[in-house]
Design a protein around this motif. Structure first.
Motif: not given
Length: 455
Positions: A292-301, A419-433
């Protein structure tokens, strides 16, 4: 005064084959355990009697500085692995030495200045936009981060190298490089190597992959030389610039040298960046607060426009995310050299002629230099915290006179694409390990799936 110890500690391994199985099946885990159990300089033996090899692995930042920096002239790129790499992909910047390396570096360095590399940002932005558009059409939103970033990084470096010829190269390279890499690794670390001209199945597969790679590069180079928009100077892709590169005395790269450099750039320029991006995405998918912190930066820039080279400085948190991903999962997770003369590292004698291995993945997790080293914390790379650490506590791009020429390019591509991918998408991990392996670079040996949700 440092006490010099004649014998370097290390595991005895199996009576017949030493540590060969551990190093073959789980090399990174074996190195992590060796540092914990034996210290910062560890001796390994591997192979059957009569063919047994001895080598020394160095885990401390101070030792890495000696090998790559202060005593770099004493540690050369000479081993069975480097012999195989040169035979497979040529004598380019990654593999050349001495006068060959110095000549190539003089010719190629001007093409990797910050100003020149910043000119490649349009190609990076185009490929990032195309990737984002394709992801929006994925039916269930599930992608494999390692596969996707490998394809993205390959397309990007191919576009920068070949310009409009990108499509001609991508499929061949994507198919042939893994096969050739597997072949040269098997040969480079085998105690017995059959001649390459013997018609074994492995030799045939290796020869076919090499023939395909050489063929596509030679064809594009030859066609470009005949086109007025290529070697004539109107094109500004990297191949045209390499073709036009001249030294002070008019020296230039001949067609074979051009191909060698192109192959090295394709290999080093896509596998390393792909690894960094894949692990950055995977880590962010599993850490919502940092994402979320990285997405806020991507959105702002980046909201509402394409990225530019100037945005690299405007995305400091995303840059720290990439650096932390490269700390935990450096693409060059092991680095090999041969000691020319006897040396002393960490109080241990390294004999002349010895094979010396550095393990950035282990150094990057060294508890003497990193608090809670297994934890994902991008703020480790705040400027004031970076200044406190040893220069070689973090060295994903190597160091010394042979530090990676493409460091700025890799960071520019990685930060802007992420930055582009964080701006355009949210992500959820499936294969944690995920399972790690060691190829020419760090390898993912299991699915690395994440679930996408367009924002």
């Amino acid at each position: 005064m440092t006490t010099v110890k004649a014998r370097v500690p290390g595991p005895s391994g199996h009576p017949l084959i030493g540590s060969m199985l551990d190093l073959t099946r789980r090399p990174l885990r074996t190195y992590l355990a060796a540092r914990r159990d034996y210290g910062d300089v560890v001796r390994f033996t591997a192979g059957p009697p009569g063919l047994r090899a001895e080598f020394f692995v160095v885990f401390s930042p101070e030792g890495a500085h000696q090998v790559l920096g202060s005593e770099a002239a004493n540690f050369r790129k000479e081993s069975a692995f480097y012999d195989e790499l040169r035979t497979s992909v040529g004598n380019g910047l990654l593999t050349s030495q001495d006068d060959d390396y110095q000549r190539q570096r003089r010719l190629i360095q001007p093409l990797f200045t910050r100003r020149r590399v910043d000119g490649y940002v349009d190609a990076i932005a185009l490929e990032a936009r195309m990737l984002a558009e394709r992801w929006k059409a994925v039916p269930d939103g599930v992608v494999d981060a390692a596969d996707e970033m490998s394809r993205f990084a390959l397309r990007t470096v191919s576009r920068i190298l070949f310009g409009a010829d990108v499509e001609a190269a991508v499929d061949v390279v994507h198919r042939s490089f893994p096969a050739l890499g597997e072949y040269l690794l098997d040969r480079g670390f085998s105690p017995v190597r059959t001649p390459r001209n013997w018609p074994t199945p492995a030799n045939r597969r290796g020869a076919e992959a090499q023939r395909d790679l050489y063929g596509i590069c030679d064809r594009i180079i030859a066609e470009r030389a005949l086109r007025p928009d290529g070697a004539g100077g109107k094109s500004d892709d990297l191949l045209a610039l390499l073709t036009l590169a001249r030294g002070e005395d008019g020296e230039r790269l001949d067609p074979d040298e051009l191909r060698d450099q192109v192959l090295i750039f394709l290999l080093a320029g896509h596998e390393t960046t792909a690894t960094s991006l894949a692990f950055a995405l995977h880590l962010l998918a599993g850490h919502p607060e940092q994402r979320h912190r990285a997405q806020e930066e991507a959105d702002a820039v980046l909201t509402g426009r394409e990225p530019t080279a100037a945005d690299l400085e405007a995305l400091p948190y995303i840059t720290r995310v990439l650096k932390e991903a490269m700390r935990l999962y450096p693409a060059a997770s092991v680095i090999g050299r041969r000691a020319v003369a006897e040396s002393v590292i960490g109080g241990h004698v390294i004999p002349a002629g010895a094979q010396v291995i550095l393990a950035p993945l282990v150094t990057h997790r060294h508890p003497d230099h990193w608090e809670q080293p297994e934890r994902f914390d991008p703020d480790r790379f705040l400027p004031e915290r970076e200044k406190e650490r040893h220069r070689y506590a973090w060295y994903p791009f190597g160091g010394g006179p042979r530090a990676c020429i493409g460091q700025h390019f890799s960071m520019l591509e990685s930060v802007l694409a992420l930055g582009v991918l964080l701006r355009d998408f949210d992500f959820e991990v499936i294969d944690r390990r995920v399972a790690l392996g060691q190829g020419i670079t760090l390898r993912v040996d299991s699915p690395m799936r994440i679930r996408l949700a367009p924002r």
